[in-house]
Design an enzyme around this catalytic site. Structure first.
Site, PDB file in Angstrom:
ATOM      1  N   CYS A  85       1.743  -8.396  -2.985  1.00  0.00           N
ATOM      2  CA  CYS A  85       1.030  -7.758  -3.817  1.00  0.00           C
ATOM      3  C   CYS A  85      -0.580  -8.015  -3.515  1.00  0.00           C
ATOM      4  O   CYS A  85      -0.769  -9.179  -2.744  1.00  0.00           O
ATOM      5  CB  CYS A  85       0.986  -8.585  -5.224  1.00  0.00           C
ATOM      6  SG  CYS A  85      -0.015  -9.757  -5.758  1.00  0.00           S
ATOM      7  N   GLU A  86      -1.481  -7.167  -3.422  1.00  0.00           N
ATOM      8  CA  GLU A  86      -2.656  -7.219  -2.682  1.00  0.00           C
ATOM      9  C   GLU A  86      -3.681  -8.031  -3.587  1.00  0.00           C
ATOM     10  O   GLU A  86      -4.792  -8.339  -3.124  1.00  0.00           O
ATOM     11  CB  GLU A  86      -3.372  -5.605  -2.509  1.00  0.00           C
ATOM     12  CG  GLU A  86      -3.532  -5.128  -3.834  1.00  0.00           C
ATOM     13  CD  GLU A  86      -4.226  -3.752  -3.537  1.00  0.00           C
ATOM     14  OE1 GLU A  86      -3.982  -3.111  -2.459  1.00  0.00           O
ATOM     15  OE2 GLU A  86      -4.739  -3.197  -4.649  1.00  0.00           O
ATOM     16  N   HIS A  87      -3.425  -8.258  -4.780  1.00  0.00           N
ATOM     17  CA  HIS A  87      -4.085  -9.432  -5.549  1.00  0.00           C
ATOM     18  C   HIS A  87      -4.176 -10.890  -5.230  1.00  0.00           C
ATOM     19  O   HIS A  87      -5.008 -11.448  -5.264  1.00  0.00           O
ATOM     20  CB  HIS A  87      -3.736  -9.207  -7.077  1.00  0.00           C
ATOM     21  CG  HIS A  87      -4.327  -7.707  -7.294  1.00  0.00           C
ATOM     22  ND1 HIS A  87      -3.550  -7.081  -8.271  1.00  0.00           N
ATOM     23  CD2 HIS A  87      -5.121  -6.662  -7.231  1.00  0.00           C
ATOM     24  CE1 HIS A  87      -3.849  -5.689  -8.391  1.00  0.00           C
ATOM     25  NE2 HIS A  87      -4.871  -5.525  -7.733  1.00  0.00           N
ATOM     26  N   HIS A  88      -2.625 -10.919  -4.890  1.00  0.00           N
ATOM     27  CA  HIS A  88      -2.256 -12.769  -4.746  1.00  0.00           C
ATOM     28  C   HIS A  88      -1.605 -12.733  -3.310  1.00  0.00           C
ATOM     29  O   HIS A  88      -1.526 -14.002  -2.895  1.00  0.00           O
ATOM     30  CB  HIS A  88      -1.449 -12.981  -5.685  1.00  0.00           C
ATOM     31  CG  HIS A  88      -1.958 -13.009  -7.081  1.00  0.00           C
ATOM     32  ND1 HIS A  88      -1.937 -11.786  -7.841  1.00  0.00           N
ATOM     33  CD2 HIS A  88      -2.821 -13.524  -7.858  1.00  0.00           C
ATOM     34  CE1 HIS A  88      -2.413 -11.594  -9.047  1.00  0.00           C
ATOM     35  NE2 HIS A  88      -3.037 -12.868  -9.004  1.00  0.00           N
ATOM     36  N   GLN A 126       2.504  -2.112  -6.984  1.00  0.00           N
ATOM     37  CA  GLN A 126       3.831  -1.011  -7.121  1.00  0.00           C
ATOM     38  C   GLN A 126       3.409   0.339  -7.350  1.00  0.00           C
ATOM     39  O   GLN A 126       4.009   1.176  -6.928  1.00  0.00           O
ATOM     40  CB  GLN A 126       4.532  -1.767  -8.285  1.00  0.00           C
ATOM     41  CG  GLN A 126       5.965  -1.279  -8.230  1.00  0.00           C
ATOM     42  CD  GLN A 126       6.742  -1.907  -9.502  1.00  0.00           C
ATOM     43  OE1 GLN A 126       6.794  -3.274  -9.749  1.00  0.00           O
ATOM     44  NE2 GLN A 126       7.543  -1.201  -9.933  1.00  0.00           N
ATOM     45  N   HIS A 154       7.718  -9.720  -9.665  1.00  0.00           N
ATOM     46  CA  HIS A 154       6.424  -9.917  -9.133  1.00  0.00           C
ATOM     47  C   HIS A 154       6.247 -11.318  -9.070  1.00  0.00           C
ATOM     48  O   HIS A 154       6.161 -12.005 -10.183  1.00  0.00           O
ATOM     49  CB  HIS A 154       5.346  -9.569  -9.677  1.00  0.00           C
ATOM     50  CG  HIS A 154       5.335  -7.695  -9.525  1.00  0.00           C
ATOM     51  ND1 HIS A 154       4.342  -7.223  -8.820  1.00  0.00           N
ATOM     52  CD2 HIS A 154       6.016  -6.921 -10.135  1.00  0.00           C
ATOM     53  CE1 HIS A 154       4.618  -5.920  -8.780  1.00  0.00           C
ATOM     54  NE2 HIS A 154       5.626  -5.723  -9.616  1.00  0.00           N
ATOM     55  N   CYS A 156       3.923 -13.142  -8.042  1.00  0.00           N
ATOM     56  CA  CYS A 156       2.621 -13.720  -8.643  1.00  0.00           C
ATOM     57  C   CYS A 156       2.566 -13.936 -10.052  1.00  0.00           C
ATOM     58  O   CYS A 156       1.889 -14.780 -10.613  1.00  0.00           O
ATOM     59  CB  CYS A 156       1.382 -12.742  -8.223  1.00  0.00           C
ATOM     60  SG  CYS A 156       1.524 -11.014  -8.900  1.00  0.00           S
TER      61      CYS A 156
HETATM   62 ZN    ZN Z   1      -0.209 -10.319  -7.920  1.00  0.00          ZN
END
Ligand code: ZN
Length: 201
Positions: A85-88, A126, A154, A156
């Protein structure tokens, strides 16, 4: 690739130096036995998990197009998918189901999982992964329609203990006849469900 910190000392540091510094900031001693080679392993692992940036999905598909008169639904289901995931930068993983109805052309079957890998091995969300797979197939063979469904969990969300009830997510993207015809869409979704043993992916 553009360097964000072009003018600071960070740009001159090696990737492994940056990762060693990261370990220090997390409270670790990068000189202890277990961690000595960790920056090297992390670098290799991160490069592998993001190698999709160096691969062109259009080129892969163009090499494997075949002309056909077949016009029934082609479905490739339960494709294993692992992404970050690009956020975490934490993994999300699950199953991808792809279907399309050809209009004169098909893609070599082995190229569909390959396409999934190319997009999954980039920093992702996703929803975008789902759209990219569908639209790349749409552009490559201009079929009557394409449907993509991804079921994923996920880390995260799961590891950080937040919103556990939302740790698994289903996304879909339907184009052409899969969007226009409820019957086509239902056929696809029934084929995905078919053979499921009750446990989710
Ligand atoms: Zn994430």
């Amino acid at each position: 690739m553009k360097k964000v910190y072009e003018h600071s000392g960070i740009a001159a540091a090696s990737t492994q130096d940056l990762l060693r510094e990261l370990l220090v900031r997390l409270g670790e001693d990068p000189e202890r036995d277990g961690l000595l080679r960790t920056p090297e392993r992390m670098q290799k692992s991160l490069e592998y998990l993001t190698k999709g940036y160096n691969e062109d999905p259009d080129v892969i598909l163009q090499r494997a197009l075949f002309n056909v008169t077949y016009d029934e639904m082609v479905i490739v289901k339960d494709i294993e998918m692992f992404s970050l995931c690009e956020h975490h930068l934490l993994p999300f993983f699950g199953k991808v189901h792809v279907a399309y109805i050809p209009k004169g052309k098909v893609v070599g079957l082995s190229k569909i999982p390959r396409l999934v890998d190319i997009f999954a091995r980039r920093l992702q969300v996703q929803e975008r992964l789902t759209v990219q797979i569908a639209e790349t197939i749409q552009n490559a063979i201009q079929p009557q329609g394409v449907g993509v469904v991804i079921e994923a969990r996920h880390l995260c969300v799961m590891m950080r203990g937040v919103e556990k009830q939302h740790s698994s997510a289903v996304t879909s993207h339907m184009l052409g006849s899969f969007r226009a015809s409820e019957k086509t869409r239902e056929e696809f979704l029934a084929l995905i469900r078919n053979g499921k043993n009750g446990s989710s992916f």
